[in-house]
Structure formats: C-alpha cells, structure tokens
Scaffold this active site. Sequence first.
Site, PDB file in Angstrom:
ATOM      1  N   GLY A  52       0.529  -1.412  -0.046  1.00  0.00           N
ATOM      2  CA  GLY A  52      -0.008  -0.221   0.036  1.00  0.00           C
ATOM      3  C   GLY A  52       1.030   1.316  -0.142  1.00  0.00           C
ATOM      4  N   ASP A 111      -5.320   1.811  10.820  1.00  0.00           N
ATOM      5  CA  ASP A 111      -6.991   1.816  10.603  1.00  0.00           C
ATOM      6  C   ASP A 111      -6.986   1.036  12.203  1.00  0.00           C
ATOM      7  OD1 ASP A 111      -8.784   1.201  10.873  1.00  0.00           O
ATOM      8  OD2 ASP A 111      -8.846  -0.428   9.029  1.00  0.00           O
ATOM      9  N   LYS A 139      -7.444   6.905  10.505  1.00  0.00           N
ATOM     10  CA  LYS A 139      -9.032   7.066  11.182  1.00  0.00           C
ATOM     11  C   LYS A 139      -8.587   7.377  12.124  1.00  0.00           C
ATOM     12  CE  LYS A 139     -10.108   4.308   7.024  1.00  0.00           C
ATOM     13  NZ  LYS A 139     -11.032   2.621   6.654  1.00  0.00           N
ATOM     14  N   ASP A 166      -6.134  -0.592  -1.451  1.00  0.00           N
ATOM     15  CA  ASP A 166      -6.542  -1.118  -2.696  1.00  0.00           C
ATOM     16  C   ASP A 166      -7.704  -2.404  -2.531  1.00  0.00           C
ATOM     17  OD1 ASP A 166      -5.239  -2.981  -0.738  1.00  0.00           O
ATOM     18  OD2 ASP A 166      -5.883  -4.878  -1.522  1.00  0.00           O
ATOM     19  N   ARG A 172      -5.386   0.498  -6.576  1.00  0.00           N
ATOM     20  CA  ARG A 172      -3.724   1.280  -6.291  1.00  0.00           C
ATOM     21  C   ARG A 172      -3.636   1.620  -6.992  1.00  0.00           C
ATOM     22  NH1 ARG A 172      -1.828  -2.628  -1.947  1.00  0.00           N
ATOM     23  NH2 ARG A 172      -2.798  -4.318  -2.117  1.00  0.00           N
TER      24      ARG A 172
END
Length: 185
Positions: A52, A111, A139, A166, A172
Amino acid sequence: MTITDPRTGSHVIDRIVFSADEIEARIAELGREITDAVPADLDLVLIGMLKGSLPFLADLARAIPRPVRVDFMVAASYHAGTVSSGEVTLKYEPDTPLEGRFVVIVEDIIDSGTTLTRLLPMFEARKPAQLEVCALLHKRLATLDPPVKWVGFDAPSEFLVGYGLDYAEQFRNLPYIGVLRTDDG
Ligand code: IMP
Ligand code: MG
C-alpha cells in the site's frame, strides 16, 4: 483519471476524498518536516510497508532533499475466519542496517493500528537512533504508543481506495484517494 469497469462501462469511484493535487501538496510539507527533523549527522532510512505505501514512499522520498536510503517490509497478518487474530509477522524484513540510524516507517493508512503495534518492537530491537512513523492517512480509531509523528490526513472511517490503497488488489493505481461506488447505495 476515472476508472471504468470494462464490463459495465460505469465509473467505479463514487467520490474523491483527497485529490492528487492535495496529496502532492501535503507530501511536500511532510518531506520538509522530515528533512528538518533528522539531525545532519544521522543516516535517514525510509521503510515502506508493501504494497500500500508504494506510491506514497516514492513521492515522499523525492520530497526529501537530503541523502536517504529506501527499503521495504512485507507483513502478514493471520486471520481466523473473518476475525483478525492480531498476530503479525514479517515476510520480508529490510536488509538495510538500522542501528544508529534515523528510521521512518512509511505506511499508507492506520486503521486499527494492530499492524504497527506488533511491528514497532521488532524495529526497536534493531537499535535505531530514532524510530518514527509517517502515515499518509489515519482513521483515528486507535491511539498508538508512541504516537505517530507524521500524518498526512485524518481519514473518514469509510473504506478508501487509490494511491496505493486497494480493494481486493484493485485501484492502487488511482492518482487520488476515493470511496468506491456500491451498487446498492
Ligand atoms: P491496521 O493494522 O488495522 O491499522 O490496518 C492497516 C492496514 O489495513 C493498512 O496498511 C491497509 O493495508 C489496510 N486498510 C485499512 N483501512 C483501509 C482502507 O480504508 N482502504 C484500504 N486498505 C485499508
Ligand atoms: Mg491492504
């Protein structure tokens, strides 16, 4: 750039959350902040979490006008059914020596924070002079200890794709970050 599903001809992104221009401008700021934070006599190592962080790492490294080493790590998390066990191991660990260096872990998004919470002690064990995290998105669902030093943007608690992020290994390649269109929404 819009992505169209070749089978249906419809656009797959519902809404752009961070545009390519916003991302570029924010990374220029992050690059300056990191450059200013690293003592002149320390080697700087950026370690990108694959996959990522790929576009973020590439752009961030080019926004840092000082010598910099780049390496990667690949983490694997184990899931029992659909629930994450919280167990994280490294499938690829950087070869680059980290001892005595200024090490920045480059992440796409934080996250639950589980991945970093498990991995940071493994990097501390390699005795860097300083270990910090730079995440493009946060987040704010978890508070990491120690806290993340550099965050690009606070992210909404929605599922985001693009610029490295993704959904089932797709999207991506979007130059911006957005929310997927859901057919029932
Ligand atoms: P954490 O361990 O829960 O903080 O998860 C971090 C990883 O989950 C990130 O590096 C991403 O690969 C993935 N992830 C979390 N949220 C999203 C999202 O909104 N879109 C895409 N991937 C996400
Ligand atoms: Mg992912």
